[in-house]
Motif scaffolding. Sequence first.
Motif, PDB file in Angstrom:
ATOM      1  N   PHE A 216       0.824  -1.206   0.000  1.00 53.79           N
ATOM      2  CA  PHE A 216       0.000   0.000   0.000  1.00 53.79           C
ATOM      3  C   PHE A 216       0.862   1.262   0.000  1.00 53.79           C
ATOM      4  CE2 PHE A 216      -3.074  -3.141   1.156  1.00 53.79           C
ATOM      5  CZ  PHE A 216      -4.252  -2.680   0.573  1.00 53.79           C
ATOM      6  N   LEU A 217       0.455   2.200  -0.857  1.00 52.22           N
ATOM      7  CA  LEU A 217       1.050   3.530  -0.914  1.00 52.22           C
ATOM      8  C   LEU A 217       0.167   4.536  -0.188  1.00 52.22           C
ATOM      9  CD1 LEU A 217       2.015   3.496  -4.700  1.00 52.22           C
ATOM     10  CD2 LEU A 217       3.357   2.666  -2.764  1.00 52.22           C
ATOM     11  N   GLU A 218      -1.138   4.317  -0.287  1.00 50.42           N
ATOM     12  CA  GLU A 218      -2.165   5.084   0.405  1.00 50.42           C
ATOM     13  C   GLU A 218      -3.202   4.084   0.887  1.00 50.42           C
ATOM     14  OE1 GLU A 218      -3.691   7.987  -2.297  1.00 50.42           O
ATOM     15  OE2 GLU A 218      -1.718   8.831  -2.755  1.00 50.42           O
ATOM     16  N   PRO A 219      -4.112   4.488   1.788  1.00 52.73           N
ATOM     17  CA  PRO A 219      -5.069   3.508   2.316  1.00 52.73           C
ATOM     18  C   PRO A 219      -5.875   2.786   1.251  1.00 52.73           C
ATOM     19  CG  PRO A 219      -5.072   5.466   3.680  1.00 52.73           C
ATOM     20  CD  PRO A 219      -4.180   5.774   2.509  1.00 52.73           C
ATOM     21  N   GLU A 220      -6.125   3.413   0.090  1.00 49.13           N
ATOM     22  CA  GLU A 220      -6.942   2.792  -0.954  1.00 49.13           C
ATOM     23  C   GLU A 220      -6.162   2.501  -2.231  1.00 49.13           C
ATOM     24  OE1 GLU A 220     -10.005   1.803  -0.440  1.00 49.13           O
ATOM     25  OE2 GLU A 220     -10.106   2.660   1.583  1.00 49.13           O
ATOM     26  N   HIS A 221      -4.853   2.690  -2.210  1.00 52.21           N
ATOM     27  CA  HIS A 221      -4.062   2.496  -3.427  1.00 52.21           C
ATOM     28  C   HIS A 221      -2.829   1.662  -3.121  1.00 52.21           C
ATOM     29  CE1 HIS A 221      -6.402   6.200  -4.210  1.00 52.21           C
ATOM     30  NE2 HIS A 221      -6.447   5.745  -5.455  1.00 52.21           N
ATOM     31  N   TYR A 222      -2.522   0.726  -4.003  1.00 55.56           N
ATOM     32  CA  TYR A 222      -1.399  -0.180  -3.776  1.00 55.56           C
ATOM     33  C   TYR A 222      -0.778  -0.583  -5.098  1.00 55.56           C
ATOM     34  CZ  TYR A 222      -4.670  -3.900  -5.134  1.00 55.56           C
ATOM     35  OH  TYR A 222      -5.568  -4.681  -5.828  1.00 55.56           O
ATOM     36  N   VAL A 223       0.416  -1.160  -5.002  1.00 53.40           N
ATOM     37  CA  VAL A 223       1.072  -1.811  -6.136  1.00 53.40           C
ATOM     38  C   VAL A 223       1.240  -3.281  -5.768  1.00 53.40           C
ATOM     39  CG1 VAL A 223       2.257   0.260  -6.943  1.00 53.40           C
ATOM     40  CG2 VAL A 223       3.377  -1.237  -5.258  1.00 53.40           C
ATOM     41  N   LEU A 224       1.438  -4.117  -6.771  1.00 53.94           N
ATOM     42  CA  LEU A 224       1.655  -5.539  -6.522  1.00 53.94           C
ATOM     43  C   LEU A 224       3.154  -5.830  -6.473  1.00 53.94           C
ATOM     44  CD1 LEU A 224      -1.095  -7.186  -8.752  1.00 53.94           C
ATOM     45  CD2 LEU A 224      -0.985  -7.174  -6.244  1.00 53.94           C
TER      46      LEU A 224
END
Length: 248
Positions: A216-224
């Motif tokens: 996670f980069l932000e609570p609702e955004h991530y990378v795999l």
Amino acid sequence: VPAGIFHAFHQDWTIGLKHALNGGILPPGYYALVEQQSIGRHPDVLAFEVARPATASGENGSATPSANCGTASSGGVLTVADTPPRVAITASVEWEGFTQNSNRVLLFDEADEVVSVIEIVSPGNKSSRYRFDSFVEKALTLLRGGIHLLIVDLFPPTPRDPQGVHAAIWSRITDYDFRLPDDKSLTVASYSSGLTQRAFAEAVAVGDRLPEMPLFLEPEHYVLLPLEESYQLTFNAVPQRWRTRLAP
């Protein structure tokens, strides 16, 4: 394998994850660095100044210590080897430098603030109740501070974490009755730290392909994060002697 061999693998894997993240996984504005973590404070070099007995001329520091310096009757300094303390119960444990000097991966945003941390569990993190509790508390401190977390635990449960590290962490946040499958005793878990704390976990077994996990980069955004690919690249660089011992 010896602790030093795993330590070397651990160090290389964190660097491999950093390269993968900076090599195209992270969007513009984010970057990853490897940071050496420490458990508590420990100086690289610790210097002591020992008072020496005065010489006949009254000068300090140049005379040979008195022959009685190490005896109780003289009130001087004693050594454990020569004069063990007279108590009924003693205990000792070796402090694990490899645990202290492990690396972790930190993700930063455009403001150079840490937004996410990748922790790879070492055997030393589970070697005692104190060390395990310290590891769990460190994870909780990050989550309380709004920092997202990914924990890779590839070591079997111990009496301190009978259902794995993820269950130990999440049960401190809320009532949680997680049970590992009978055939999968290892865990990988990703945590999103926002107004709502979220956990995303996978149970794996030795020989399984490691899953792509959300970072996670932000609570609702991530990378795999490609754990399997980075693991295999690192493992291929392990000396042949130890790869042969670890191969199925």
